[in-house]
Write a protein that holds these residues in place. Structure first.
Motif, PDB file in Angstrom:
ATOM      1  N   ARG A 159       7.302   9.515  -5.476  1.00 21.46           N
ATOM      2  CA  ARG A 159       8.390   9.513  -4.493  1.00 21.46           C
ATOM      3  C   ARG A 159       9.080   8.150  -4.574  1.00 21.46           C
ATOM      4  NH1 ARG A 159       3.901  11.423  -1.748  1.00 21.46           N
ATOM      5  NH2 ARG A 159       3.726   9.469  -0.598  1.00 21.46           N
ATOM      6  N   PHE A 160       9.928   7.998  -5.601  1.00 26.15           N
ATOM      7  CA  PHE A 160      10.472   6.674  -5.892  1.00 26.15           C
ATOM      8  C   PHE A 160      11.496   6.217  -4.849  1.00 26.15           C
ATOM      9  CE2 PHE A 160       8.844   8.169  -9.955  1.00 26.15           C
ATOM     10  CZ  PHE A 160       8.023   7.111 -10.292  1.00 26.15           C
TER      11      PHE A 160
ATOM     12  N   TYR B 253       8.066  -5.833  -9.965  1.00 26.26           N
ATOM     13  CA  TYR B 253       7.847  -4.734 -10.908  1.00 26.26           C
ATOM     14  C   TYR B 253       7.960  -3.378 -10.192  1.00 26.26           C
ATOM     15  CZ  TYR B 253       5.900  -2.589 -15.131  1.00 26.26           C
ATOM     16  OH  TYR B 253       5.736  -1.859 -16.271  1.00 26.26           O
ATOM     17  N   GLY B 254       7.251  -3.269  -9.054  1.00 27.39           N
ATOM     18  CA  GLY B 254       7.253  -2.008  -8.310  1.00 27.39           C
ATOM     19  C   GLY B 254       8.649  -1.634  -7.842  1.00 27.39           C
TER      20      GLY B 254
ATOM     21  N   GLU C 248       4.128  -8.210  -8.765  1.00 25.15           N
ATOM     22  CA  GLU C 248       3.902  -6.771  -8.484  1.00 25.15           C
ATOM     23  C   GLU C 248       5.078  -6.179  -7.714  1.00 25.15           C
ATOM     24  OE1 GLU C 248       0.381  -5.740  -6.216  1.00 25.15           O
ATOM     25  OE2 GLU C 248       1.215  -3.741  -5.800  1.00 25.15           O
TER      26      GLU C 248
ATOM     27  N   ARG D  20       2.641   1.681  -3.372  1.00 26.41           N
ATOM     28  CA  ARG D  20       1.755   2.261  -4.402  1.00 26.41           C
ATOM     29  C   ARG D  20       1.555   3.757  -4.158  1.00 26.41           C
ATOM     30  NH1 ARG D  20      -2.967  -2.278  -3.898  1.00 26.41           N
ATOM     31  NH2 ARG D  20      -1.984  -3.956  -5.082  1.00 26.41           N
ATOM     32  N   GLN D  21       1.360   4.061  -2.873  1.00 27.07           N
ATOM     33  CA  GLN D  21       1.152   5.461  -2.497  1.00 27.07           C
ATOM     34  C   GLN D  21       2.365   6.311  -2.900  1.00 27.07           C
ATOM     35  OE1 GLN D  21      -1.780   6.056  -0.325  1.00 27.07           O
ATOM     36  NE2 GLN D  21      -1.518   8.103  -1.175  1.00 27.07           N
TER      37      GLN D  21
ATOM     38  N   ILE E  50       4.630   5.628  -5.211  1.00 27.23           N
ATOM     39  CA  ILE E  50       4.734   5.733  -6.674  1.00 27.23           C
ATOM     40  C   ILE E  50       3.707   6.719  -7.196  1.00 27.23           C
ATOM     41  CG2 ILE E  50       4.318   4.458  -8.827  1.00 27.23           C
ATOM     42  CD1 ILE E  50       5.830   2.129  -7.652  1.00 27.23           C
TER      43      ILE E  50
ATOM     44  N   GLU F  64       0.838  -1.198   0.000  1.00 27.36           N
ATOM     45  CA  GLU F  64       0.000   0.000   0.000  1.00 27.36           C
ATOM     46  C   GLU F  64       0.883   1.262   0.000  1.00 27.36           C
ATOM     47  OE1 GLU F  64      -3.218  -0.211  -0.127  1.00 27.36           O
ATOM     48  OE2 GLU F  64      -3.965   1.773   0.420  1.00 27.36           O
TER      49      GLU F  64
ATOM     50  N   LEU G 232      10.747  -0.605 -10.934  1.00 26.68           N
ATOM     51  CA  LEU G 232      10.331   0.732 -11.384  1.00 26.68           C
ATOM     52  C   LEU G 232      10.896   1.815 -10.461  1.00 26.68           C
ATOM     53  CD1 LEU G 232       8.351   1.595 -13.679  1.00 26.68           C
ATOM     54  CD2 LEU G 232       6.612   1.837 -11.922  1.00 26.68           C
TER      55      LEU G 232
ATOM     56  N   TYR H  72       9.259  -1.388  -0.930  1.00 25.92           N
ATOM     57  CA  TYR H  72       9.347  -2.682  -1.624  1.00 25.92           C
ATOM     58  C   TYR H  72      10.437  -3.561  -0.995  1.00 25.92           C
ATOM     59  CZ  TYR H  72       5.862  -1.231  -4.922  1.00 25.92           C
ATOM     60  OH  TYR H  72       4.671  -0.832  -5.463  1.00 25.92           O
TER      61      TYR H  72
END
Lengths: 595, 303
Positions: free
Chosen positions: B61-62, B88-89, B85, B54-55, B57, B51, B92, B69
């Motif tokens: 705010r990578f 990938y996250g 996921e 995702r928030q 990204i 969560e 990314l 992650y």
């Protein structure tokens, strides 16, 4: 007994400690919440850097009206403004954005983290902008909040992810020339009397000629309207008339020994702010030849490429006329103007020591007075636009024209802090401020130009309304460019300030233009680099949105059409290929420059 | 929550009628409940990390997303449905975190590669293939290596041949056009870009990007084929059939197209376009000049 006493003492100490802890916690909470609350009301803070007269009062009026309405409607919120000088503002905003303590609503410009990292700190406004405003009123304000604005907020997309993070309260400004009417009439009196003499006095002889093209600077002797205009109270309508009143004023100042009196109150930014307004004058008929990629604009790079490849020559009559006219203008600036700040020029004009002051519409409230902030002054102030040579003036046969001002866009952009607990109220306040009635009151008092549909400018601001006639500003090409080569800009400043002869200037200009490090190749490279950076940012936004959508975060990802907008922009730039193609179209066979 | 309920039921059954085995079952039940609690804790932590990732990204705010992650990696099992996921996250976030080292970028690439080959039938796998092709395109744009160009082309073609990745076909085709356009000096590539654009426009005539694609086709015909008539036809499609009002340069496109029509002697079309420019963009900077052009055309040709 002793043990009981100790126990009692210990109990009291624990009680005191406990109370202290509770009290301390209470204070900590109160301090934290105090940033945003005031008794039962929550405090909504708005900050900006507009310290010129009129703006703060206008905003306060809107705030007072909103607070009164909010109290009636039972909204537990009260708005307060915090104005700061621009020099402080940038640092203040960056620090508080990082600390999470930035105001709920903040003015944003093309600086600070709010611009470079808009997505991190600012609330996207696309949602509320796509819905009707809570304050829809007036025939002109139908549809969505976005449609309240004249330009549909194309320039509201701060940041690089295609989302809208800011709304304007007014239109961007226009540049005009303020004049001291008392001094203008004195100068015109001097001129009129000189024209009435059978033999023109020495100062005038040097300015008039039978053939305007051979007149050293100003105007044809046969100009039938010259005497009529000189007898009237009207300000100059042509560049020739402008030069004549400046010369007449200089003569008056010299005869009266008024050493401080100058024709134009200029400062160090004026050369680059005033002169570009005249630069479409002569070259625009050829501008379409330099629009190499046929996009309807003769950009700075295209214009400079035309000079580099010889399509346009510095020795051409149109170019020489442009530089000669600029140089003539600068002759009326005070000595040492390159070292003067904007405030010096303003003070000189307001103290009656200058005939003209080139300034922006944002200065009008302070100079002319709007609403209740009228400044009593010993002379009347008039406003005129920049002027070009008339048909009987020197250079008049080159059919000079001004650029139009239809694309001035928005000004006074405000955004909402993303993490603000009062974000809904902040949006509500901005919707209130951009409703017809509240915005009309705000515009009347602040003296800014309106951008909300249906809002009229203050009567004294009429002369500042954007010019609709004239050449597209994008067809000006131009010599001066903020993002252009600083060395080239400095060379032009040196020439127009009288520091260089034209042959030396043109030789140096071309040499600099062709210098790989300082000149045009570097500028092309920089443009592609900037484009590549933009492509990377678009990619980043696209990939983030794609990822979030794929893992089921449809709602949070972005507005529905954002993915399309990002792909659109990305396709337009074609990963930097556009600039390379442009380079080829401009006539370059060699490889695209690399550094 | 479900785990807690089931352990509670087990404990309750133990209390109801197992006599002597009661204490033992109770103990087993407690042990099971503790195990479940641990599992639940891990799941909760995973959920929280995902969560938060995702928030982060979502807010671009990578650097923050990387940390979330990494937290997810500590608790996730390889067979977890969310494994792809997380890969990938994380990849990314490493790619777009401005302070990533070269080593981290390599890790990001390898992880994305793993998603692309490990989840070929899934949307994340298709996204990963497109992402990698795009990275090769950008590397070609920055460094000009033909190897990257070929790899990007191969990746895009592979994606377009994958029936499971239909949702990305149209974007992959556009990227293929872009890829060909990037080789500005190569005529075969420019020809190919034009052919692909024509094909794309046949396949997606009413796509919101059609206006821009017609415009690009017009420009390619104008500059690379010197086909002014064909260019005008394409630009007319963009201007009249697919005018994108939200585009910042729509007025400029109308102005340019009208000028081309005028120069080619197609005065009726020029008049239509100048009129369109004036009516659709009354605040445009071209308005004054468009009015003059229109007047001249009407005087000269009585249209």
């Amino acid at each position: 007994m002793k043990r009981a006493a100790i126990a009692k003492l210990l109990g009291r100490a624990i009680a005191v400690l406990g109370l202290g802890l509770v009290f301390g916690y209470g204070i900590a909470v109160a301090v934290r919440n105090g940033l945003n609350s005031n008794g039962s009301e929550q405090l909504l803070r708005i900050t900006h850097w507009q310290l010129e007269p009129g703006f703060r009062e206008a905003l306060q009026q809107a705030i007072d009206d909103y607070n009164a309405q909010a109290a009636i409607a039972g909204k537990a919120v009260r708005v307060e403004q915090t104005p700061l000088p621009l020099e402080l503002y940038k640092q203040f905003l960056n620090v508080h954005l990082l600390a999470g303590t930035a105001p709920d609503i903040m003015q944003v410009g093309d600086f600070s983290l709010a611009q470079t990292h808009a997505a991190n700190f600012l609330l996207p406004l696309d949602g509320p902008l796509g819905l009707p405003s809570a304050y829809d009123a007036g025939e002109d304000l139908v549809g969505t909040w976005r449609q309240h604005f004249n330009n549909d907020l194309i320039d509201g997309r701060l940041g690089t992810d295609g989302r809208t993070y800011r709304v304007p309260l007014a239109a961007g400004g226009t540049q005009r020339i303020f004049y001291n009417d008392g001094l203008l009439q004195i100068a015109k009196e001097v001129l009129y009397r000189s024209l009435e003499l059978d033999v023109a006095p020495a100062w005038l002889q040097g300015l008039l000629a039978d053939d305007p093209d051979s007149a050293p600077v100003a105007i044809s002797r046969d100009s039938s309207g010259l005497r009529r205009w000189a007898a009237s109270p009207a300000p100059p309508e042509t560049f020739g008339q402008f030069v004549l009143v400046c010369e007449a004023l200089q003569l008056y100042a010299s005869l009266q020994r008024l050493e401080d009196l100058v024709p134009i109150a200029a400062h160090k930014q004026v050369v680059q702010a005033l002169i570009p307004q005249f630069q479409a004058s002569f070259i625009h008929p050829r501008a379409s030849e330099f629009d190499f990629d046929s996009d309807g604009l003769a950009t700075y790079l295209e214009f400079q490429a035309a000079l580099d490849t010889g399509l346009l020559e510095l020795s051409e009559n149109r170019v020489r006329a442009l530089f000669a006219m600029w140089r003539r203008l600068v002759e009326f600036f005070p000595p040492g103007f390159q070292g003067l700040e904007r405030d010096h020029a303003m003070r000189r004009f307001l103290s009656g020591s200058a005939l003209f002051l080139p300034a922006g519409s944002w200065d009008a409230a302070g100079i002319l007075g709007t609403g209740e902030v009228l400044q009593p002054r010993s002379f009347r102030v008039g406003v005129m636009g920049p002027v070009v040579p008339g048909p009987n003036d020197r250079w008049g046969r080159l059919s000079p024209q001004l650029a139009n001002e239809t694309q001035i866009g928005g000004g006074l952009h405000f955004a909402v802090r993303k993490e603000s607990p009062l974000a809904d109220y902040a949006v509500d306040f901005l919707q209130y401020l951009t409703s017809t009635e509240a915005n009309q009151t705000f515009i009347n008092r602040s003296g800014w130009l309106p951008i909300v549909r249906g809002v009229q400018p203050h009567p004294v601001m009429q002369p500042f309304m954007p010019r609709r006639d004239g050449v597209h500003p994008g067809m000006m090409g131009g010599f001066f460019n903020r993002s252009g080569s600083e060395t080239l800009n400095n060379l032009i400043s040196a020439y127009v300030s009288g520091g260089l002869a034209y042959p030396i200037f043109s030789r140096e200009y071309l040499a600099t233009l062709r210098n790989p490090r300082l000149g045009l190749e570097r500028a092309w490279y920089d443009q592609r680099e900037a484009e590549m950076q933009r492509v990377s940012q678009l990619d980043r936004s696209m990939e983030a949105v794609r990822f979030l959508r794929t893992v089921g975060w449809e709602k949070e990802a972005a507005p529905a059409d954002l993915q399309r907008q990002l792909l659109y922009e990305s396709q337009r730039l074609a990963a930097g290929a556009r600039t390379i193609q442009h380079w080829r179209l401009a006539g370059y066979d060699r490889a695209f420059p690399e550094f | 929550m479900r785990a807690e309920n089931s352990s509670g039921k087990a404990a309750a059954r133990g209390r109801r009628g197992n006599g002597e085995r009661g204490p033992l079952l109770l103990l087993l039940g407690l042990l099971f409940a503790v195990g479940c609690d641990r599992q639940t804790g891990a799941e909760l932590e995973l959920e929280a990390a995902l969560e938060a990732g995702r928030q982060a990204i979502s807010g671009m705010r990578f650097n923050e997303a990387v940390a979330h992650y990494e937290r997810a990696f500590r608790v996730v099992q390889r067979e977890d449905a969310r494994w792809a996921e997380i890969l990938y996250g994380y990849s990314l976030s490493l790619y777009y975190n401005e302070s990533s080292t070269v080593r981290e970028l390599r890790i990001a690439h390898d992880l994305m590669q793993a998603v692309a080959s490990g989840a070929q039938e899934e949307r994340l796998g298709h996204n990963a293939q497109l992402f990698l092709a795009r990275q090769h395109m950008m590397a070609f744009a920055e460094e000009g290596g033909l190897g990257d160009w070929e790899q990007a082309k191969e990746g895009l073609l592979r994606l377009m041949q994958n029936d499971h990745a239909r949702e990305l076909h149209h974007e992959a085709l556009l990227r293929l056009v872009e890829l060909n356009r990037m080789r500005v000096d190569e005529m075969p590539n420019q020809d190919q870009a034009m052919r692909l654009l024509e094909y794309w426009l046949q396949q997606h005539p009413s796509n919101p990007l059609a206006g821009l694609m017609w415009q690009q086709l017009g420009q390619l015909r104008l500059y690379h084929s010197a086909d002014k008539g064909g260019a005008l036809d394409a630009l007319m499609e963009a201007a009249v059939g697919h005018l994108d009002h939200r585009s910042g340069d729509a007025a400029g496109m109308l102005w340019t197209t009208a000028g081309l029509a005028r120069d080619l002697g197609r005065h009726h079309e020029a008049v239509v376009l100048f009129e369109l420019l004036i009516s659709e963009y009354p605040f445009s900077g071209y308005r004054s000049q468009a009015e003059s052009e229109l007047e001249a055309l009407r005087k000269g040709h009585g249209s």
